[in-house]
Design a protein around this motif. Structure first.
Motif, PDB file in Angstrom:
ATOM      1  N   UNK A 171       0.844  -1.192   0.000  1.00 52.50           N
ATOM      2  CA  UNK A 171       0.000   0.000   0.000  1.00 52.50           C
ATOM      3  C   UNK A 171       0.882   1.247   0.000  1.00 52.50           C
ATOM      4  N   UNK A 172       0.763   2.074  -1.039  1.00 52.35           N
ATOM      5  CA  UNK A 172       1.611   3.264  -1.133  1.00 52.35           C
ATOM      6  C   UNK A 172       1.200   4.340  -0.126  1.00 52.35           C
ATOM      7  N   UNK A 173       0.087   4.142   0.577  1.00 52.67           N
ATOM      8  CA  UNK A 173      -0.331   5.086   1.622  1.00 52.67           C
ATOM      9  C   UNK A 173       0.089   4.619   3.013  1.00 52.67           C
ATOM     10  N   UNK A 174       0.652   3.431   3.112  1.00 55.22           N
ATOM     11  CA  UNK A 174       1.077   2.875   4.405  1.00 55.22           C
ATOM     12  C   UNK A 174       2.555   2.558   4.313  1.00 55.22           C
ATOM     13  N   UNK A 175       3.383   3.504   4.720  1.00 51.63           N
ATOM     14  CA  UNK A 175       4.816   3.418   4.472  1.00 51.63           C
ATOM     15  C   UNK A 175       5.598   3.004   5.709  1.00 51.63           C
ATOM     16  N   UNK A 176       6.682   2.266   5.462  1.00 47.11           N
ATOM     17  CA  UNK A 176       7.544   1.822   6.546  1.00 47.11           C
ATOM     18  C   UNK A 176       8.945   2.388   6.412  1.00 47.11           C
ATOM     19  N   UNK A 177       9.921   1.571   6.712  1.00 51.67           N
ATOM     20  CA  UNK A 177      11.321   2.006   6.716  1.00 51.67           C
ATOM     21  C   UNK A 177      11.815   2.277   5.294  1.00 51.67           C
ATOM     22  N   UNK A 178      12.595   3.359   5.146  1.00 55.79           N
ATOM     23  CA  UNK A 178      13.132   3.705   3.831  1.00 55.79           C
ATOM     24  C   UNK A 178      14.304   2.794   3.499  1.00 55.79           C
ATOM     25  N   UNK A 179      14.396   2.394   2.207  1.00 53.73           N
ATOM     26  CA  UNK A 179      15.446   1.496   1.746  1.00 53.73           C
ATOM     27  C   UNK A 179      16.263   2.203   0.674  1.00 53.73           C
ATOM     28  N   UNK A 180      17.586   2.232   0.859  1.00 52.30           N
ATOM     29  CA  UNK A 180      18.442   2.818  -0.175  1.00 52.30           C
ATOM     30  C   UNK A 180      18.384   1.956  -1.440  1.00 52.30           C
TER      31      UNK A 180
END
Length: 507
Positions: A171-180
């Motif tokens: 879900x593009x509205x439920x975001x978690x940790x950013x990944x390089x």
């Protein structure tokens, strides 16, 4: 889809899934919502790769209908043609302006002193002037309609470099940790010492991705590539699941052979040794000159100690040649080639319409035409309106990559070979050429047909049977003229040979 962000992620997902299946034999798309259930690909691996595509520009106009990004590939001749056309348009516009200005000035002089000029003075122009303006405007409309379109190529460009967070459950509205942005960790074990540890912050990373995929050390790319070539030569791959080398894919029937072909292909490195430079022509030549490819399709005589039919009934170990039916494209091209109609020209547009014009809309518009005699690679693939010849002979789904088409045998295929205008027209053309060879007798003409259609010499019983059939066909022909009756009989004989299994199977 009205949400731009969702469109971007859906398109990145399709690109990533296609990349995984076609070059690495991995179903990367499964990791969009969760860690891959079977292969060691995590959601972090997925979004590390997806960030590369999210940082890439592939849409140039977001207003509907959306327009993909195109690279300008116009030649100097194209630009001169456009400049000449623009000059012609400007000249007509200047003529219109000059005629309008002169007529307006003349009208001013005729008006009483102090009288205001109307907002639209043109109805007051002389009839000759109005006729001249009408003709000039018609010329302008014609020129603008026939404006030369500069050629462009659908492609990609650098976008805004972006590292994506993990989209929880996709879900593009439920975001978690950013990944390089990075490559899947499981595939980094054999990286060379000079390989970059991270992707550049100021670029998308597409160049680095291409170099990583095509390094000779990459464990999958070369294997997937040679397996695809093997599949299209032999009817089945060394790994039967050509798009899936993961846990759910089949194990290779000949792992050492796959390693040998892949290492040989990868060893032919490109300039600087930083990419696969393997020659596909050399790879095809290697396979086709092998004893395996040149085996007969008939089963060898069984011995008391070895009966391959019992030991390997599916012919996985390739103890004989497996007959392979021509693909839809090969069948169409063979029909045109044997009759001499095939246009072998290379390049050019496959559709007679301007770029981005609508061709088919399911309701009122249908400009699809399949009467071209060019090779099948130039036949347009309308995903929701597939060419019937392709549809009948297992072309596959035009919307997704498919490295292993099914081969069905259904009555509609035989009916097509018996009743299709494409088959009948090409049979008549070939038959007319054979009949016109006055230096040959009927036996020689029959031999030419067998050589042209079956790539072999006709046997004596086949020649005898064909001559008997010709006599019967000529008797039942519908034409009144004797020469026309003869050509009709030969056309029917040729059609009969085309409809035979030997024409559509490689043995």
């Amino acid at each position: 889809e009205v949400d731009t962000q969702k469109v971007l992620m859906d398109m990145a997902d399709e690109q990533l899934d296609t990349l995984g299946r076609t070059t690495m034999g991995l179903t990367l798309g499964c990791a969009r919502c969760h860690d891959h259930k079977f292969d060691p690909i995590s959601t972090a691996d997925y979004y590390g790769l997806a960030g590369i595509f999210k940082s890439t520009k592939f849409i140039s106009v977001w207003a509907k209908p959306r327009r993909w990004f195109e690279h300008d590939i116009a030649t100097e001749a194209d630009r001169k043609r456009l400049a000449s056309h623009t000059a012609g348009v400007n000249a007509v516009k200047q003529s219109i302006a000059k005629v309008t200005q002169d007529a307006t000035e003349a009208l001013k002089a005729k008006l009483a002193a102090g009288a205001a000029l109307p907002k639209n003075p043109e109805p007051g122009f002389p009839s000759e002037t109005q006729a001249q303006l009408k003709e000039l405007r018609a010329d302008l409309a014609r020129l603008e309609k026939d404006a030369p379109e500069m050629p462009g190529a659908m492609g990609l460009a650098e976008g805004t470099p972006t590292d994506l967070p993990i989209h929880i459950r996709g879900d593009f509205l439920n975001l978690g940790e950013k990944v390089e942005r990075r490559f899947p960790k499981v595939l980094l074990a054999n990286q060379p010492a000079n390989a970059p540890a991270t992707l550049p912050k100021d670029r998308s990373g597409r160049l680095e991705l291409a170099r990583w995929l095509t390094r000779p050390e990459h464990p999958l790319t070369a294997r997937v590539m040679v397996n695809r070539v093997w599949r299209w030569r032999f009817g089945q791959g060394v790994v039967r699941t050509t798009d899936n080398f993961g846990l759910l894919g089949e194990k290779p029937s000949h792992p050492e052979l796959l390693d040998y072909l892949a290492s040989r292909f990868a060893a032919q490195s490109g300039a600087g040794g930083d990419g696969l430079g393997g020659s596909l022509k050399a790879l095809h030549r290697l396979m086709m000159l092998s004893n395996t490819y040149q085996q007969a399709s008939e089963a060898p005589t069984a011995t008391p100690s070895a009966n391959p039919k019992l030991e390997d009934p599916e012919n996985r170990l390739l103890w004989r040649w497996e007959p392979r039916r021509l693909t839809a494209e090969e069948l169409r091209d063979s029909l045109l080639a044997t009759s001499g109609k095939l246009d072998r020209a290379m390049g050019g547009a496959p559709l007679p319409l301007k770029n981005r014009d609508y061709l088919f809309d399911h309701t009122s518009k249908d400009n699809t035409k399949y009467d071209s005699v060019r090779r099948s690679i130039y036949v347009p693939v309308i995903r929701n309106h597939l060419y019937d010849v392709f549809h009948l002979f297992d072309f596959g789904d035009g919307a997704v990559p498919n490295g292993d088409r099914t081969t069905t045998t259904v009555p509609s295929q035989a009916l097509f070979l018996l009743n299709s205008e494409l088959v009948m027209d090409n049979a008549a053309t070939l038959a007319a050429k054979v009949v016109d060879r006055a230096e040959l007798e009927d036996s020689g003409r029959i031999g030419v047909l067998y050589e042209t259609l079956y790539s072999r010499t006709a046997t004596a019983p086949e020649v005898t049977a064909a001559r008997r059939l010709l006599q019967r066909l000529e008797t039942s022909a519908t034409e009144t003229d004797s020469a026309a009756r003869k050509k009709q009989a030969w056309s029917w004989l040729t059609h009969t040979l085309i409809a035979g299994n030997e024409f559509i199977y490689v043995r």
